[in-house]
Design a protein around this motif. Sequence first.
Motif, PDB file in Angstrom:
ATOM      1  N   GLU A 134       9.131   6.974  -2.202  1.00 14.87           N
ATOM      2  CA  GLU A 134       8.159   6.064  -1.603  1.00 14.87           C
ATOM      3  C   GLU A 134       7.820   6.486  -0.179  1.00 14.87           C
ATOM      4  O   GLU A 134       6.665   6.431   0.246  1.00 14.87           O
ATOM      5  CB  GLU A 134       8.710   4.638  -1.611  1.00 14.87           C
ATOM      6  CG  GLU A 134       8.828   4.036  -2.995  1.00 14.87           C
ATOM      7  CD  GLU A 134       9.558   2.700  -2.974  1.00 14.87           C
ATOM      8  OE1 GLU A 134       9.208   1.833  -3.774  1.00 14.87           O
ATOM      9  OE2 GLU A 134      10.498   2.553  -2.159  1.00 14.87           O
ATOM     10  N   VAL A 162       4.053   7.363   1.176  1.00 11.70           N
ATOM     11  CA  VAL A 162       3.440   6.679   2.305  1.00 11.70           C
ATOM     12  C   VAL A 162       3.067   7.677   3.404  1.00 11.70           C
ATOM     13  O   VAL A 162       1.989   7.602   3.999  1.00 11.70           O
ATOM     14  CB  VAL A 162       4.381   5.585   2.864  1.00 11.70           C
ATOM     15  CG1 VAL A 162       3.867   5.053   4.194  1.00 11.70           C
ATOM     16  CG2 VAL A 162       4.512   4.460   1.850  1.00 11.70           C
ATOM     17  N   GLN A 220      -0.085   9.316   2.435  1.00  6.24           N
ATOM     18  CA  GLN A 220      -1.226   8.423   2.601  1.00  6.24           C
ATOM     19  C   GLN A 220      -1.594   8.262   4.073  1.00  6.24           C
ATOM     20  O   GLN A 220      -2.768   8.269   4.439  1.00  6.24           O
ATOM     21  CB  GLN A 220      -0.907   7.052   1.984  1.00  6.24           C
ATOM     22  CG  GLN A 220      -0.806   7.065   0.474  1.00  6.24           C
ATOM     23  CD  GLN A 220      -0.345   5.728  -0.071  1.00  6.24           C
ATOM     24  OE1 GLN A 220       0.287   4.939   0.623  1.00  6.24           O
ATOM     25  NE2 GLN A 220      -0.650   5.479  -1.340  1.00  6.24           N
ATOM     26  N   LEU A 272      -7.764  -6.093  -0.106  1.00  4.27           N
ATOM     27  CA  LEU A 272      -7.290  -4.703  -0.065  1.00  4.27           C
ATOM     28  C   LEU A 272      -8.403  -3.735   0.332  1.00  4.27           C
ATOM     29  O   LEU A 272      -8.121  -2.617   0.776  1.00  4.27           O
ATOM     30  CB  LEU A 272      -6.707  -4.298  -1.419  1.00  4.27           C
ATOM     31  CG  LEU A 272      -5.470  -5.076  -1.868  1.00  4.27           C
ATOM     32  CD1 LEU A 272      -4.926  -4.499  -3.170  1.00  4.27           C
ATOM     33  CD2 LEU A 272      -4.383  -5.071  -0.792  1.00  4.27           C
ATOM     34  N   ASP A 296      -6.073  -1.003  -6.717  1.00  5.31           N
ATOM     35  CA  ASP A 296      -4.710  -0.867  -7.219  1.00  5.31           C
ATOM     36  C   ASP A 296      -3.694  -1.291  -6.157  1.00  5.31           C
ATOM     37  O   ASP A 296      -4.004  -1.363  -4.959  1.00  5.31           O
ATOM     38  CB  ASP A 296      -4.438   0.584  -7.618  1.00  5.31           C
ATOM     39  CG  ASP A 296      -5.275   1.015  -8.818  1.00  5.31           C
ATOM     40  OD1 ASP A 296      -5.688   0.131  -9.588  1.00  5.31           O
ATOM     41  OD2 ASP A 296      -5.517   2.232  -8.961  1.00  5.31           O
ATOM     42  N   ALA A 297      -2.468  -1.516  -6.610  1.00 10.46           N
ATOM     43  CA  ALA A 297      -1.394  -1.909  -5.698  1.00 10.46           C
ATOM     44  C   ALA A 297      -1.141  -0.858  -4.626  1.00 10.46           C
ATOM     45  O   ALA A 297      -0.676  -1.184  -3.527  1.00 10.46           O
ATOM     46  CB  ALA A 297      -0.119  -2.175  -6.485  1.00 10.46           C
ATOM     47  N   SER A 298      -1.464   0.403  -4.914  1.00 10.45           N
ATOM     48  CA  SER A 298      -1.236   1.457  -3.928  1.00 10.45           C
ATOM     49  C   SER A 298      -2.042   1.237  -2.653  1.00 10.45           C
ATOM     50  O   SER A 298      -1.710   1.777  -1.593  1.00 10.45           O
ATOM     51  CB  SER A 298      -1.585   2.828  -4.525  1.00 10.45           C
ATOM     52  OG  SER A 298      -2.950   2.874  -4.928  1.00 10.45           O
ATOM     53  N   ASN A 314      -2.273  -1.623  -1.211  1.00 12.34           N
ATOM     54  CA  ASN A 314      -1.664  -2.728  -0.474  1.00 12.34           C
ATOM     55  C   ASN A 314      -0.711  -2.174   0.584  1.00 12.34           C
ATOM     56  O   ASN A 314       0.341  -1.617   0.261  1.00 12.34           O
ATOM     57  CB  ASN A 314      -0.916  -3.647  -1.447  1.00 12.34           C
ATOM     58  CG  ASN A 314      -0.542  -4.978  -0.810  1.00 12.34           C
ATOM     59  OD1 ASN A 314      -0.162  -5.036   0.350  1.00 12.34           O
ATOM     60  ND2 ASN A 314      -0.652  -6.041  -1.583  1.00 12.34           N
ATOM     61  N   ARG A 331       5.520  -2.467   0.658  1.00 13.52           N
ATOM     62  CA  ARG A 331       4.287  -1.747   0.360  1.00 13.52           C
ATOM     63  C   ARG A 331       3.994  -1.759  -1.144  1.00 13.52           C
ATOM     64  O   ARG A 331       4.899  -1.787  -1.967  1.00 13.52           O
ATOM     65  CB  ARG A 331       4.381  -0.294   0.844  1.00 13.52           C
ATOM     66  CG  ARG A 331       4.472  -0.145   2.357  1.00 13.52           C
ATOM     67  CD  ARG A 331       4.653   1.318   2.740  1.00 13.52           C
ATOM     68  NE  ARG A 331       4.631   1.527   4.178  1.00 13.52           N
ATOM     69  CZ  ARG A 331       5.700   1.434   4.962  1.00 13.52           C
ATOM     70  NH1 ARG A 331       6.873   1.115   4.434  1.00 13.52           N
ATOM     71  NH2 ARG A 331       5.600   1.654   6.258  1.00 13.52           N
ATOM     72  N   ALA A 332       2.702  -1.700  -1.462  1.00 15.60           N
ATOM     73  CA  ALA A 332       2.227  -1.545  -2.845  1.00 15.60           C
ATOM     74  C   ALA A 332       2.821  -2.591  -3.793  1.00 15.60           C
ATOM     75  O   ALA A 332       3.138  -2.291  -4.937  1.00 15.60           O
ATOM     76  CB  ALA A 332       2.533  -0.133  -3.347  1.00 15.60           C
ATOM     77  N   PRO A 348      -1.646  -5.629  -6.769  1.00 17.95           N
ATOM     78  CA  PRO A 348      -3.048  -5.221  -6.724  1.00 17.95           C
ATOM     79  C   PRO A 348      -3.920  -6.428  -6.407  1.00 17.95           C
ATOM     80  O   PRO A 348      -3.409  -7.524  -6.145  1.00 17.95           O
ATOM     81  CB  PRO A 348      -3.298  -4.721  -8.150  1.00 17.95           C
ATOM     82  CG  PRO A 348      -2.416  -5.615  -8.988  1.00 17.95           C
ATOM     83  CD  PRO A 348      -1.183  -5.900  -8.137  1.00 17.95           C
ATOM     84  N   ASN A 371      -2.771  -5.656   5.196  1.00 15.29           N
ATOM     85  CA  ASN A 371      -4.193  -5.366   5.027  1.00 15.29           C
ATOM     86  C   ASN A 371      -5.060  -6.291   5.863  1.00 15.29           C
ATOM     87  O   ASN A 371      -6.110  -5.888   6.374  1.00 15.29           O
ATOM     88  CB  ASN A 371      -4.581  -5.479   3.550  1.00 15.29           C
ATOM     89  CG  ASN A 371      -4.051  -4.322   2.731  1.00 15.29           C
ATOM     90  OD1 ASN A 371      -2.889  -4.329   2.340  1.00 15.29           O
ATOM     91  ND2 ASN A 371      -4.887  -3.322   2.475  1.00 15.29           N
TER      92      ASN A 371
END
Length: 400
Positions: free
Chosen positions: A83, A87, A90, A312, A321-323, A325, A342-343, A346, A384
């Motif tokens: 994870e 991150v 990202q 989001l 998607d949850a990614s 978040n 995190r994530a 969604p 967010n």
Amino acid sequence: MAKKFLYFIAICIVLFLVGRIGYEMFQDELAELALVPSAEFTPTEPMEANAYQDPAMWYSRPGIGVNDPARWQPAYAAMSQEETDLVAEQVADQAEAAATTQRAEQRKAPIVPDYAVFFVHPTSYLSRDNWNAPIGDEEAERIARIYVRGMASPFNSASEIWPPRYRHATMGSFLTKEPEGGQAIEAAYADVAEAYRYFLSSLDEDTPIVLAGHSQGSLHLLRLLREEVNGSPVADRLVGAYVIGWPISIEHDVPALGFAACATPAQTGCVLSWSSFAEPADPSRVIETYANSIGFDGDKRGSSQILCTNPLTGVFGGSADASANLGTLVPDDSMSNGELVRAAVPARCDERGLLLIGDPPELGSYVLPGNNYHVYDVPLFWANTQADVNRRVSAWAAAR
């Protein structure tokens, strides 16, 4: 002995089923019985003109110090190495994108100015003793501080945050058709309007402002937008209005506000709102109440679409998607502390305008019937929301 035990279990099951069926059939009546005051409405005396000069009338404001709940900053939960690497990747991508944008707009991008937030907390008074919360009620104050800590803190990059104490309407005011409920809400708004006027008078005339609230707080902010902000000199200073957890009709409400729904992530002077449900969602009671209510244009809201900002993405409608978040605030058992994950969930705006968050996340025991995550509307998207307001403040500054 075994037979007696089985009889006992059977009786318990029957009693549970009867009780459950009774609750399903009469839950509105039971809620009204439990929460609606039986006493006559006693008009509240208007606040004195200088009441909000008193620092004790604010949960947060300049000078509060270390006990300021709105300045709380939660930490991120520990992550696995996988994870952490994701991150980091990202963040690197986002940093490169930001650097590209900065180079492209370097000549016209000013320093982001200070900004001020006026935040109105949701209902924290549940008693049947009064129609409006007395200032200083110990339990209402305790819950309100938890709300400010969890819901105003995403705006803690602001130079000033001002959540007022106000004599908000008790929960039962929203569960009755009797005139006392409306009178209690009217009295609560009078306090909010008085606090807002003092908030404005305390700022420099060019300070950009953000309005934010949840549930009952959002209801009061919607009226504030119509009656105090729209058409006033401060309208040009409005970065955004985060009126979360209160259904807003795109057809019957938004045009009357004088401010559009936010259509892009960097739009300013616009309105954001969402109401969160996990799946499978059963919003039937919320939708029924909404459909029978009267919009700001005087017509029934009916089946009109509810304003749904996807927190989001920062835009009207759509899914993510949850990614995407950046961090859900997961509270501890006391609801007074927590950590960012995190994530976690969604977000998807459905055709009715409800925000669906997938499978029910484990956030605590305050989920309402129908997988309604009303209490967690802001914590679900804490990081967010923080990123969203910073982006809009930057855009507001760049436009000037």
